[in-house]
Design an enzyme around this catalytic site. Sequence first.
Site, mmCIF file in Angstrom:
data_model
loop_
_atom_site.group_PDB
_atom_site.id
_atom_site.type_symbol
_atom_site.label_atom_id
_atom_site.label_comp_id
_atom_site.label_asym_id
_atom_site.label_seq_id
_atom_site.Cartn_x
_atom_site.Cartn_y
_atom_site.Cartn_z
ATOM 1 N N ARG A 108 52.087 10.697 9.541
ATOM 2 C CA ARG A 108 52.469 10.288 10.894
ATOM 3 C C ARG A 108 51.888 8.945 11.319
ATOM 4 O O ARG A 108 52.372 8.324 12.263
ATOM 5 C CB ARG A 108 52.155 11.399 11.900
ATOM 6 C CG ARG A 108 53.210 12.509 11.840
ATOM 7 C CD ARG A 108 52.870 13.663 12.725
ATOM 8 N NE ARG A 108 51.632 14.282 12.280
ATOM 9 C CZ ARG A 108 51.188 15.471 12.659
ATOM 10 N NH1 ARG A 108 51.889 16.183 13.518
ATOM 11 N NH2 ARG A 108 50.061 15.955 12.202
ATOM 12 N N GLU A 158 38.196 22.209 7.803
ATOM 13 C CA GLU A 158 37.554 23.415 8.328
ATOM 14 C C GLU A 158 37.139 24.319 7.168
ATOM 15 O O GLU A 158 36.031 24.852 7.144
ATOM 16 C CB GLU A 158 38.546 24.130 9.263
ATOM 17 C CG GLU A 158 37.900 25.159 10.157
ATOM 18 C CD GLU A 158 38.927 25.837 11.064
ATOM 19 O OE1 GLU A 158 38.550 26.802 11.729
ATOM 20 O OE2 GLU A 158 40.112 25.414 11.082
#
Lengths: 170, 170
Positions: free
Chosen positions: A58, A95
Amino acid sequence: MDLSQAIRSIPDFPKKGIIFRDITTLLKDPEALKETMNRLALHYKDEKIDRIVGIESRGFIFGTPLALELGCGFILIRKPGKLPAEVVSQEYELEYGTDKLEIHKDAIETGERVLIVDDLLATGGTAEAACSLVEKVGGEIAGCAFVIELDFLEGRKKLTGRDIFSIVHY
Amino acid sequence: MDLSQAIRSIPDFPKKGIIFRDITTLLKDPEALKETMNRLALHYKDEKIDRIVGIESRGFIFGTPLALELGCGFILIRKPGKLPAEVVSQEYELEYGTDKLEIHKDAIETGERVLIVDDLLATGGTAEAACSLVEKVGGEIAGCAFVIELDFLEGRKKLTGRDIFSIVHY
C-alpha cells in the site's frame, strides 16, 4: 475536507477486536485521493528529498504520485524474493514471529535524502525496518509519511528521532 | 525518450532461462517515471474512464498516478484475504496450479467504464481475471494498460476484444 470521513472502519478485521481502517473508500473518491496527495506534497515541498521509498504494497499507492509531484525517483521496499537484483534484507518483529523486507543494494546513492511512505503507522515495526534498510544502503532518512496513524499503538516511540508526518489520526 | 533503456534486464530470474524486465531502474529515474506516466495519460486523456483498477502490487505503482492525472477514483484488485469488506473472487491459471484475485463488491457502480492497469502483460491470465472481476461487479472494461508487454507470450490472445495499450515491447 475531513479525510477521515473518506476512510471506512471495518470491525473485526483481520481478527476479532481489531477495527480496520479501510482506505479503499478514500482511493475510489477522486477528490479525497487528490486532497490526500496535496497534503503530503504540501508538507514536503520545501524539504530536500532525493528519493521516495514505498513499502509494499500500500506504500506503492501513495509513494509513486508523491515522487512524481516532488520530482524524485521512486524506490521499492518489497517482501522477500520479489526484487530481482542484489538485495539487502532486514528482519522485523510481528506480534507472533518475524517478517522480512528487502531493498535493492543499488537503489540509493550514499548520502541521498530519502522519505519513507506507507499507508499506515501502527506499531512502527515495518517503518523502522524500512529506515534501517535505507541506512544500510547509504541513504539518510528525511522522514516518514503516513496517511493514517494509530496513535494508541505508539509507533512513534519506535521511530524516535525520525521526522514523522501523518494525515489522519485514530 | 527510449523508455526501454530505463528498464534493466536480469537473466535467470525468477528461474533459469527467464529474462526478468526490472522496472525499478525506470522508477528511480525521475525523468523516465514522468515520461511513463505522460505516455499513459496521453493515450487515455480523451477516453471516457470512470475508474482505474490497479492489480496488486506493481499495478498500484502506475495506477494511482494515472487515476490522479485523469481525475478518476482508484480501485484495488488484491490477493486473497487482503480486502476487508465483502469481496468477489476470480481464480486464474498459472503455469502450475491456480491463483486467485479479489475486488470489493461495492468498488464499482453498474456501467462505470474501468481501465485496468498493471506493470506487465505476460500470458494475460492475471489481466483477464481482473477484467472478469470488474465485469462481475458491474463495470465495463474501457481497456487494459501496461508499461511492458512480452509479445512472444501472446497475452493479447487471451484478451481478445479488449483494448490493449503497452509502452515497451519485448
